[in-house]
Design a protein around this motif. Structure first.
Motif, mmCIF file in Angstrom:
data_model
loop_
_atom_site.group_PDB
_atom_site.id
_atom_site.type_symbol
_atom_site.label_atom_id
_atom_site.label_comp_id
_atom_site.label_asym_id
_atom_site.label_seq_id
_atom_site.Cartn_x
_atom_site.Cartn_y
_atom_site.Cartn_z
ATOM 1 N N GLY A 111 1.164 1.032 19.535
ATOM 2 C CA GLY A 111 0.270 -0.082 19.829
ATOM 3 C C GLY A 111 -0.626 -0.510 18.691
ATOM 4 N N ASP A 112 -0.330 -0.090 17.484
ATOM 5 C CA ASP A 112 -1.141 -0.443 16.321
ATOM 6 C C ASP A 112 -0.768 -1.853 15.855
ATOM 7 N N GLY A 113 -1.637 -2.817 16.128
ATOM 8 C CA GLY A 113 -1.380 -4.213 15.778
ATOM 9 C C GLY A 113 -1.202 -4.468 14.293
ATOM 10 N N PRO A 114 -2.091 -3.949 13.425
ATOM 11 C CA PRO A 114 -1.920 -4.169 11.996
ATOM 12 C C PRO A 114 -0.602 -3.612 11.457
ATOM 13 N N LEU B 87 5.043 3.102 9.646
ATOM 14 C CA LEU B 87 4.598 1.843 10.252
ATOM 15 C C LEU B 87 5.262 1.636 11.608
ATOM 16 N N CYS B 88 6.535 1.965 11.709
ATOM 17 C CA CYS B 88 7.247 1.832 12.992
ATOM 18 C C CYS B 88 6.616 2.734 14.047
ATOM 19 N N ARG B 89 6.317 3.956 13.653
ATOM 20 C CA ARG B 89 5.702 4.905 14.583
ATOM 21 C C ARG B 89 4.357 4.373 15.065
ATOM 22 N N ASN C 213 0.798 -1.221 0.000
ATOM 23 C CA ASN C 213 0.000 0.000 0.000
ATOM 24 C C ASN C 213 0.829 1.269 0.000
ATOM 25 N N GLY C 214 2.144 1.192 0.076
ATOM 26 C CA GLY C 214 2.979 2.371 -0.042
ATOM 27 C C GLY C 214 3.209 3.132 1.243
ATOM 28 N N ILE C 215 2.770 2.622 2.388
ATOM 29 C CA ILE C 215 3.053 3.305 3.650
ATOM 30 C C ILE C 215 4.525 3.073 3.980
ATOM 31 N N PRO C 216 5.283 4.140 4.193
ATOM 32 C CA PRO C 216 6.710 3.983 4.487
ATOM 33 C C PRO C 216 6.948 3.248 5.807
ATOM 34 N N ASP C 217 8.074 2.562 5.881
ATOM 35 C CA ASP C 217 8.419 1.815 7.085
ATOM 36 C C ASP C 217 8.469 2.710 8.321
ATOM 37 N N GLU C 218 8.948 3.938 8.152
ATOM 38 C CA GLU C 218 9.054 4.853 9.288
ATOM 39 C C GLU C 218 7.685 5.105 9.919
ATOM 40 N N LEU D 164 4.852 -4.892 9.319
ATOM 41 C CA LEU D 164 6.312 -4.847 9.385
ATOM 42 C C LEU D 164 6.903 -6.251 9.474
ATOM 43 N N ILE D 165 6.285 -7.097 10.267
ATOM 44 C CA ILE D 165 6.768 -8.474 10.401
ATOM 45 C C ILE D 165 6.673 -9.194 9.066
ATOM 46 N N ARG D 166 5.542 -9.030 8.367
ATOM 47 C CA ARG D 166 5.389 -9.668 7.050
ATOM 48 C C ARG D 166 6.407 -9.138 6.050
ATOM 49 N N ARG D 167 6.656 -7.840 6.083
ATOM 50 C CA ARG D 167 7.601 -7.236 5.139
ATOM 51 C C ARG D 167 9.018 -7.766 5.317
ATOM 52 N N TYR D 168 9.423 -8.036 6.540
ATOM 53 C CA TYR D 168 10.818 -8.353 6.794
ATOM 54 C C TYR D 168 11.091 -9.803 7.182
#
Length: 51
Positions: free
Chosen positions: A25-28, A18-20, A11-16, A33-37
């Motif tokens: 506490g955002d589970g999705p 997603l980390c934030r 979906n194009g959301i940058p890793d930074e 991030l886990i799926r990506r890496y």
């Protein structure tokens, strides 16, 4: 914190961002991030596992 959106790997959301979100506490976001890496981690760990 619950968000009403689905985070997809492409979906194009940058890793930074997603980390934030994951730190807040955002589970999705964390799952994304886990799926990506996961593949990268397995690839890097494989040589050490076979020693």
């Amino acid at each position: 914190m619950r968000n009403d959106y689905q985070i997809q790997p492409s979906n194009g959301i940058p890793d930074e961002k997603l980390c934030r979100l994951a730190r807040q506490g955002d589970g999705p976001a964390m799952e994304n991030l886990i799926r990506r890496y996961t593949r990268l981690v397995k690839t890097c760990a494989r040589p050490d596992f076979h020693r």
